[in-house]
Design an enzyme around this catalytic site. Sequence first.
Site, PDB file in Angstrom:
ATOM      1  N   ASP A 185       0.807  -1.127  -0.026  1.00  0.00           N
ATOM      2  CA  ASP A 185      -0.094  -0.106   0.048  1.00  0.00           C
ATOM      3  C   ASP A 185       0.737   1.288   0.174  1.00  0.00           C
ATOM      4  O   ASP A 185       0.406   2.104  -0.680  1.00  0.00           O
ATOM      5  CB  ASP A 185      -0.911   0.065   1.289  1.00  0.00           C
ATOM      6  CG  ASP A 185      -1.848  -1.203   1.195  1.00  0.00           C
ATOM      7  OD1 ASP A 185      -2.276  -1.481   0.314  1.00  0.00           O
ATOM      8  OD2 ASP A 185      -2.335  -1.319   2.282  1.00  0.00           O
TER       9      ASP A 185
HETATM   10  P1  NDP Z   1       0.686  -4.172   2.989  1.00  0.00           P
HETATM   11  O1  NDP Z   1      -0.141  -4.546   4.045  1.00  0.00           O
HETATM   12  O2  NDP Z   1       0.218  -3.116   2.288  1.00  0.00           O
HETATM   13  O3  NDP Z   1       1.620  -5.072   2.123  1.00  0.00           O
HETATM   14  C1  NDP Z   1       2.410  -6.053   2.716  1.00  0.00           C
HETATM   15  C2  NDP Z   1       2.812  -7.147   1.652  1.00  0.00           C
HETATM   16  O4  NDP Z   1       3.693  -7.879   2.276  1.00  0.00           O
HETATM   17  C3  NDP Z   1       1.576  -7.928   1.100  1.00  0.00           C
HETATM   18  O5  NDP Z   1       1.064  -7.413  -0.147  1.00  0.00           O
HETATM   19  C4  NDP Z   1       2.294  -9.265   0.989  1.00  0.00           C
HETATM   20  O6  NDP Z   1       2.204  -9.749  -0.432  1.00  0.00           O
HETATM   21  C5  NDP Z   1       3.648  -9.255   1.459  1.00  0.00           C
HETATM   22  N1  NDP Z   1       4.350 -10.097   2.466  1.00  0.00           N
HETATM   23  C6  NDP Z   1       3.502 -10.771   3.420  1.00  0.00           C
HETATM   24  N2  NDP Z   1       4.427 -11.578   3.731  1.00  0.00           N
HETATM   25  C7  NDP Z   1       5.618 -11.616   3.225  1.00  0.00           C
HETATM   26  C8  NDP Z   1       6.973 -12.205   3.107  1.00  0.00           C
HETATM   27  N3  NDP Z   1       7.014 -13.106   4.035  1.00  0.00           N
HETATM   28  N4  NDP Z   1       7.860 -12.044   2.378  1.00  0.00           N
HETATM   29  C9  NDP Z   1       7.466 -11.053   1.389  1.00  0.00           C
HETATM   30  N5  NDP Z   1       6.575 -10.220   1.196  1.00  0.00           N
HETATM   31  C10 NDP Z   1       5.378 -10.603   2.238  1.00  0.00           C
HETATM   32  O7  NDP Z   1       1.913  -3.451   3.736  1.00  0.00           O
HETATM   33  P2  NDP Z   1       2.606  -1.849   3.881  1.00  0.00           P
HETATM   34  O8  NDP Z   1       3.621  -1.919   5.009  1.00  0.00           O
HETATM   35  O9  NDP Z   1       3.068  -1.476   2.629  1.00  0.00           O
HETATM   36  O10 NDP Z   1       1.570  -0.730   4.440  1.00  0.00           O
HETATM   37  C11 NDP Z   1       0.787  -1.020   5.717  1.00  0.00           C
HETATM   38  C12 NDP Z   1      -0.850  -0.981   5.627  1.00  0.00           C
HETATM   39  O11 NDP Z   1      -1.031  -1.383   6.774  1.00  0.00           O
HETATM   40  C13 NDP Z   1      -1.168   0.389   5.130  1.00  0.00           C
HETATM   41  O12 NDP Z   1      -2.336  -0.067   4.433  1.00  0.00           O
HETATM   42  C14 NDP Z   1      -1.680   0.844   6.641  1.00  0.00           C
HETATM   43  O13 NDP Z   1      -2.730   1.779   6.483  1.00  0.00           O
HETATM   44  C15 NDP Z   1      -2.022  -0.434   7.343  1.00  0.00           C
HETATM   45  N6  NDP Z   1      -1.843  -0.221   8.769  1.00  0.00           N
HETATM   46  C16 NDP Z   1      -0.762   0.126   9.173  1.00  0.00           C
HETATM   47  C17 NDP Z   1      -0.704   0.371  10.689  1.00  0.00           C
HETATM   48  C18 NDP Z   1       0.532   1.152  11.165  1.00  0.00           C
HETATM   49  O14 NDP Z   1       0.199   1.655  12.267  1.00  0.00           O
HETATM   50  N7  NDP Z   1       1.601   1.266  10.569  1.00  0.00           N
HETATM   51  C19 NDP Z   1      -1.738  -0.337  11.571  1.00  0.00           C
HETATM   52  C20 NDP Z   1      -2.918  -0.892  10.828  1.00  0.00           C
HETATM   53  C21 NDP Z   1      -2.977  -0.797   9.472  1.00  0.00           C
HETATM   54  P3  NDP Z   1       2.227 -11.224  -0.504  1.00  0.00           P
HETATM   55  O15 NDP Z   1       1.336 -12.011   0.166  1.00  0.00           O
HETATM   56  O16 NDP Z   1       2.227 -11.334  -2.042  1.00  0.00           O
HETATM   57  O17 NDP Z   1       3.665 -11.900  -0.067  1.00  0.00           O
END
Ligand code: NDP
Length: 479
Positions: A406
């Site tokens: 994101d």
């Molecule tokens: P995202 O949640 O947007 O994306 C994380 C990505 O990590 C996923 O698309 C997943 O893709 C990938 N992933 C998961 N596990 C692994 C792994 N083992 N190895 C490689 N990739 C992996 O994360 P961002 O950090 O970009 O964004 C944070 C989001 O969380 C925002 O929408 C924010 O609003 C929200 N949020 C943030 C909070 C905060 O305080 N920081 C609190 C609550 C929500 P795949 O499955 O394909 O691997």
Amino acid sequence: MTGSAIVQLAYLASAVLFIFGLRELSHPDTARRGNALASLGMLLAIVTTLVGQEILSFTWIIVGGLAGGLTGLYLARTVEMTEMPQMVAVFNGFGGGASALVAGAEYLKILGFGVGASAAGAGGAGALSALPVDTGVSIMAGTLIGAVTFSGSWVAFAKLQGHLDQPVTYPLQQTSNLAILLAAVAASVLLVAAPPADAALVYLGLAAVALLLGVLVVIPIGGADMPVVVALLNSYSGLAASAAGFVLTNMALIISGALVGASGLILTAIMCRAMNRSLANVLFGAFGGGGGPATGAAETGERSVAEIDAENLAMMMAYARQVVIVPGYGLAVAQAQHAVKELAMNLTERGVTVKFAIHPVAGRMPGHMNVLLAEADVPYDMLFEPEDVNPEMPNTDVALVVGANDVVNPSARDEADSPIAGMPIVEVDRAEHSVVIKRSLSTGFAGIDNPLFYKDNNRMFFGDAAKKIPELVQELKEV
Ligand code: NDP
């Protein structure tokens, strides 16, 4: 000096320690010392309360302390780093719940129930006169804010855990919530100014309505706004604790609650700014799906992505002038912070300039990425805010996205109708090359597709970051 003056002085000293602790927590270099100072303040406050105040029964304090301490120890040892936000949400909830219980116990005591009950309301019925305004307001504020925080935090927990993916909305939602709030405030005024004969029953009804309100105000909030909600609930838990402090006339609780309330509000403002949204918009906007691993057009095969392997990526990075690494939630899942540090150090030794771009809402809790990278001893001077690094993107050879989604989604900038429109991003698509490490094309927390993956200058390096980064480091060593 009287005993009471010593108690007040000790509370004042603990409050000063809290304030200095907070001050030190504002920078990574001094954060550990800040934590130690604040813990010392808390120890002083607890000891002062135990020895200086009227404690009804040490047995119950020991039983409660053991139950809470052992639960906390178990949770701290077993909770995964990626589940920390849920734990913070639960802690906020317990804080609010505890304050509501303190307020409730005090009100029921005034009505004549339980140990230490005042004679005024003996039996709980009939002749109760109006409560002193300060006590009454504190009790009702503690009850309302505490109960809303308790139930709202559990809804936040469910959302963060992925049990409640979509915002729940219905017609006249905000109007009905406002009506419930006004009714609760009116009942509170009645319970303070002119307690009815069945005041205890009305009070319990009020607490139940406040619990319901907590659920109703959090369910419409979209998944993408959870960072703001958790910060706001944290602030509420502080306000509820402060109200409980007024109920108990405990200065340490009043001050520490006010500090939590104020710092939670500041954090809320920072999170709103990080997402470029107003608080009103967060609370009433139902923004973003959130939670689950929804799949978009990405997985239907309508568009194609280009992949890269470890060998070619290592070559690309080894000969780069500048590399920007963007960590995200996936880095935390993979616990790849040490491997990423090794990667950064290898590149630095080759003369490549390496910068980490830390988005304020990356991961699942405020400061999540800073904590992870600090754990791996990544030097602080390598960490940059998006606004500092974005202007340099056109001069960046490789932007390496590690488990972020994101926070690098260009639709936030380019598509006015995107659910995350307006949220600032790390503009990796403006680098000469961007490379994304993740396991699939599935979406991130906000549940929306990411056009970055399909751009001509982007490559996907598919796999678990826990394996892919060491693979890349190995290749780099051979270049
Ligand atoms: P995202 O949640 O947007 O994306 C994380 C990505 O990590 C996923 O698309 C997943 O893709 C990938 N992933 C998961 N596990 C692994 C792994 N083992 N190895 C490689 N990739 C992996 O994360 P961002 O950090 O970009 O964004 C944070 C989001 O969380 C925002 O929408 C924010 O609003 C929200 N949020 C943030 C909070 C905060 O305080 N920081 C609190 C609550 C929500 P795949 O499955 O394909 O691997």
